[in-house]
Each structure stands twice: as structure tokens, then as C-alpha cells.
Design an enzyme around this catalytic site. Sequence first.
Site, PDB file in Angstrom:
ATOM      1  N   SER A   1       0.828  -1.211   0.000  1.00 53.62           N
ATOM      2  CA  SER A   1       0.000   0.000   0.000  1.00 53.62           C
ATOM      3  C   SER A   1       0.861   1.259   0.000  1.00 53.62           C
ATOM      4  CB  SER A   1      -0.894  -0.026   1.248  1.00 53.62           C
ATOM      5  OG  SER A   1      -1.266   1.283   1.625  1.00 53.62           O
TER       6      SER A   1
HETATM    7  N1  GSH Z   1      -6.325   8.679   1.946  1.00 47.43           N
HETATM    8  C1  GSH Z   1      -6.062   7.416   2.581  1.00 47.43           C
HETATM    9  C2  GSH Z   1      -6.162   6.302   1.571  1.00 47.43           C
HETATM   10  C3  GSH Z   1      -6.109   4.945   2.227  1.00 47.43           C
HETATM   11  C4  GSH Z   1      -6.440   3.818   1.258  1.00 47.43           C
HETATM   12  O1  GSH Z   1      -7.252   3.971   0.329  1.00 47.43           O
HETATM   13  N2  GSH Z   1      -5.781   2.684   1.496  1.00 47.43           N
HETATM   14  C5  GSH Z   1      -6.032   1.539   0.676  1.00 47.43           C
HETATM   15  C6  GSH Z   1      -4.782   0.687   0.572  1.00 47.43           C
HETATM   16  S1  GSH Z   1      -3.603   1.489  -0.456  1.00 47.43           S
HETATM   17  C7  GSH Z   1      -7.120   0.702   1.332  1.00 47.43           C
HETATM   18  O2  GSH Z   1      -7.157   0.573   2.522  1.00 47.43           O
HETATM   19  N3  GSH Z   1      -7.993   0.157   0.493  1.00 47.43           N
HETATM   20  C8  GSH Z   1      -9.029  -0.704   0.914  1.00 47.43           C
HETATM   21  C9  GSH Z   1     -10.389  -0.143   0.670  1.00 47.43           C
HETATM   22  O3  GSH Z   1     -10.541   1.076   0.502  1.00 47.43           O
HETATM   23  O4  GSH Z   1     -11.342  -0.940   0.668  1.00 47.43           O
HETATM   24  C10 GSH Z   1      -4.683   7.451   3.230  1.00 47.43           C
HETATM   25  O5  GSH Z   1      -3.836   8.210   2.768  1.00 47.43           O
HETATM   26  O6  GSH Z   1      -4.480   6.762   4.234  1.00 47.43           O
END
Ligand code: GSH
Length: 216
Positions: free
Chosen positions: A12
Site C-alpha cells: 500500500s
Molecule cells: N487517503 C487514505 C487512503 C487509504 C487507502 O485507500 N488505502 C487503501 C490501501 S492502499 C485501502 O485501505 N484500500 C481498501 C479499501 O478502501 O477498501 C490514506 O492516505 O491513508
Amino acid sequence: MSGLVLYGLDISPPVRACKLVLRALDLDYQYKQVDVLAGEHFKEEFKKKNPQNTVPLLEDNGALIWDSHAIVCYLVDKYAKTDELYPKDLLARAQVNQRLYFDASVLFMSLRNVSIPYFYHNVTLVPKEKVDNIKSGYAILESFLGDNPYVTGSTLTVADLCCGATASSLAAILELDATKYPKVAAWLERLSKLPDYEGGLKEYIELLRPVLTLEH
Ligand SMILES: N[C@@H](CCC(=O)N[C@@H](CS)C(=O)NCC(=O)O)C(=O)O
């Protein structure tokens, strides 16, 4: 050992950004793997900690903070010996914040808007407008850099670590054209010397690039 716990997985980009800042501040922390690809972030136990179901998530002696941008600013404000990574001067801080919001709302979204449809719905065709969003992100970064080594000027800040973790990962969709964006290429090369920069970057790129087809 500090009371810090980071929840995430290495592929990530925002988790990588947090790990870069933890490393830059030389902080001890416990790392708890959340296998997002296996849906662990939707389990009740994690949802109770972060109702947005995203990684990274930071726990600091029971306090919960999520969104990588909020996490990195908190870490520097609370634990850094100097304010270099996140300046206290209001104007300098405003500029760093601007780049952080750009990362959160523009750059990372151009990646997420391709990766989520693939990971959750197996969508492998990337329409032209989404490819254009990636190109536009690279172009904006090129203009941010101007004649400076870092995105807000002459010193490395959390804005470089957040934008850099995302920008390097965009190669999973569209490799950076160093002839068009030489300043971005040189900046990423500079950042790549940082300890722990690689993290799960290669793995992330290899997960997406071979399966995606781009419309031009
Ligand atoms: N703006 C957030 C974005 C976090 C994000 O989208 N993380 C992804 C992994 S790269 C996630 O958890 N995705 C799973 C989902 O949204 O279901 C940050 O910077 O922490």
C-alpha cells in the site's frame, strides 16, 4: 518499545509513506499486517478501529489515527526532535499541507480509481480519462518541483514522502516518461536512496502492470 502500532500491508502506497516517516524519525513500532487483498480490513475487529476500513491505521497508546497524511503530521508533531519534516512556520506548513492534500485528493485518487476496480471487480481496462489523470498528476508534480530538489523547496518534508510513495506506485499503471517529466524522475531517484523506500513497491507494480490494458 513505544506504544505505537501501525496497521497495514507493504504494497500500500500510503502505508509505505507512514513507514518512511517512522523510519526517518527512528521510532520503534509494532507492525500489524492487515491483508487488504484478503478482505481483512472489512472484519469487525478492524472496522471498530477504523470505520473507513482503510490502511494505514496508527494506534498510539490506544488513540486511533487514520489517513496516512494525518498520521505522518501527527508523528512529526509529537515525536520529531526538529520540525524539518513538517515545519511549524505557518506559511511553510501551508505549502506542505497543500502538497499533502494534492496527494490525498488528486494523485492517490488517480491510482485508487484504477486499483480498486481491479482488486474488487477485476476491471483490467483503464479508460483514457483515467490514464490522462495519471499523466496530469505527473505534470503537476513536475511543476511543483520547478528548480528545487523537493516538492516544497530545498528540504525534504512529509509531502515528499507521501507524494513520492504514490508517484512511484503510479508506475503500476503508467510508467513515468523521464523525457517528459525529468524533474519527477530525478526526484524519485533522490527519494529512492532513503532507507526502506522500496518496501512493497516492486510487488505492487508487478501485481497490477501485467494485467492492465490502457486506452490511449
Ligand atoms: N487517503 C487514505 C487512503 C487509504 C487507502 O485507500 N488505502 C487503501 C490501501 S492502499 C485501502 O485501505 N484500500 C481498501 C479499501 O478502501 O477498501 C490514506 O492516505 O491513508
